[in-house]
Design a protein around this motif. Structure first.
Motif, PDB file in Angstrom:
ATOM      1  N   ASP A  25       0.823  -1.212   0.000  1.00  0.00           N
ATOM      2  CA  ASP A  25       0.000   0.000   0.000  1.00  0.00           C
ATOM      3  C   ASP A  25       0.854   1.259   0.000  1.00  0.00           C
ATOM      4  O   ASP A  25       0.483   2.264  -0.605  1.00  0.00           O
ATOM      5  CB  ASP A  25      -0.943   0.019   1.204  1.00  0.00           C
ATOM      6  N   GLN A  26       1.984   1.187   0.654  1.00  0.00           N
ATOM      7  CA  GLN A  26       2.876   2.350   0.725  1.00  0.00           C
ATOM      8  C   GLN A  26       3.368   2.798  -0.648  1.00  0.00           C
ATOM      9  O   GLN A  26       3.748   3.946  -0.831  1.00  0.00           O
ATOM     10  CB  GLN A  26       4.068   2.027   1.629  1.00  0.00           C
ATOM     11  N   PHE A  27       3.349   1.897  -1.620  1.00  0.00           N
ATOM     12  CA  PHE A  27       3.812   2.226  -2.969  1.00  0.00           C
ATOM     13  C   PHE A  27       2.667   2.551  -3.924  1.00  0.00           C
ATOM     14  O   PHE A  27       2.906   3.000  -5.041  1.00  0.00           O
ATOM     15  CB  PHE A  27       4.611   1.055  -3.554  1.00  0.00           C
ATOM     16  N   HIS A  28       1.445   2.304  -3.487  1.00  0.00           N
ATOM     17  CA  HIS A  28       0.299   2.440  -4.381  1.00  0.00           C
ATOM     18  C   HIS A  28      -0.317   3.836  -4.332  1.00  0.00           C
ATOM     19  O   HIS A  28      -1.494   4.009  -4.027  1.00  0.00           O
ATOM     20  CB  HIS A  28      -0.733   1.355  -4.091  1.00  0.00           C
ATOM     21  N   SER A  29       0.472   4.814  -4.684  1.00  0.00           N
ATOM     22  CA  SER A  29      -0.055   6.179  -4.837  1.00  0.00           C
ATOM     23  C   SER A  29      -0.708   6.255  -6.217  1.00  0.00           C
ATOM     24  O   SER A  29      -0.389   5.464  -7.115  1.00  0.00           O
ATOM     25  CB  SER A  29       1.080   7.200  -4.746  1.00  0.00           C
ATOM     26  N   PRO A  30      -1.620   7.182  -6.413  1.00  0.00           N
ATOM     27  CA  PRO A  30      -2.235   7.318  -7.744  1.00  0.00           C
ATOM     28  C   PRO A  30      -1.204   7.462  -8.858  1.00  0.00           C
ATOM     29  O   PRO A  30      -1.314   6.815  -9.905  1.00  0.00           O
ATOM     30  CB  PRO A  30      -3.110   8.565  -7.611  1.00  0.00           C
TER      31      PRO A  30
END
Length: 192
Positions: A25-30
């Motif tokens: 999740d920490q890498f899943h920016s828009p």
């Protein structure tokens, strides 16, 4: 489970679980998800590169080629679903709204049938014959500042109601009680 369908909601949940299990999740920016999806679209494009026009159903393709195509299509879909989830967009509802907007923009009974011409305007009078989908527009600006300048304090309401304007500013289009933002330029909107 062959033949069982999958919904966008199922995919969204499974992707969220997949990312959480791996602490991704920490890498899943828009931005990151969008760029990853664009990369996958590039990989999908490579499959068709240099093949020329390909007939529907891909009759001359080997099973391995079709399987590879399915994998790349899936990569694009999964990133799109994850991106929409992270952005808080209900992709199914957004897609249905877009279909309605496209029905307005490209009405079957008004020159779109059989034509690949791109339309950049929405006609307000399109729809007395298209299944009752009546299109009306109203400015998202206050009465004192409509997008065409006709809404000054001294203007009568009836004068504003009869204006057909071409604008590059956003306007709200209403279809069967649902409001849509039209941002394409130019947009022809009937203010009523």
């Amino acid at each position: 489970m062959a033949g069982d369908g999958v919904t966008l909601e199922d995919l969204k949940k499974r992707l969220a679980e997949f990312a959480e299990e791996r602490d991704w999740d920490q890498f899943h920016s828009p931005r990151n998800l969008l760029l990853a999806m664009v990369g996958e679209v590039g990989e999908l494009s490579e499959i068709f590169q240099w093949k020329g026009e390909v007939p529907r159903g891909l009759p001359n393709w080997k099973d391995e080629e079709k399987q590879h195509l399915g994998e790349e299509l899936s990569d694009v879909l999964l990133y799109l679903v994850r991106l929409s989830d992270i952005c808080g967009v209900d992709l199914g509802k957004a897609a249905l709204r877009k279909l309605k907007m496209n029905a307005i923009k490209y009405p079957a009974n008004a020159g779109s049938r059989g034509s690949s011409e791109k339309r950049t305007e929405i006609n307000s009078d399109v729809d007395n014959d298209a299944g009752g989908d009546c299109v009306t527009g109203r400015s998202i600006y206050s009465d004192s500042s409509t997008s065409n300048g006709a809404g000054s304090q001294g203007s009568s309401k009836s004068a504003r109601n009869s204006i057909l304007t071409s604008t590059t500013m956003p306007a709200v289009i209403e279809l069967q009680g649902e409001a849509f933002i039209a941002t394409a330029a130019p947009v022809i909107v009937w203010f009523d």
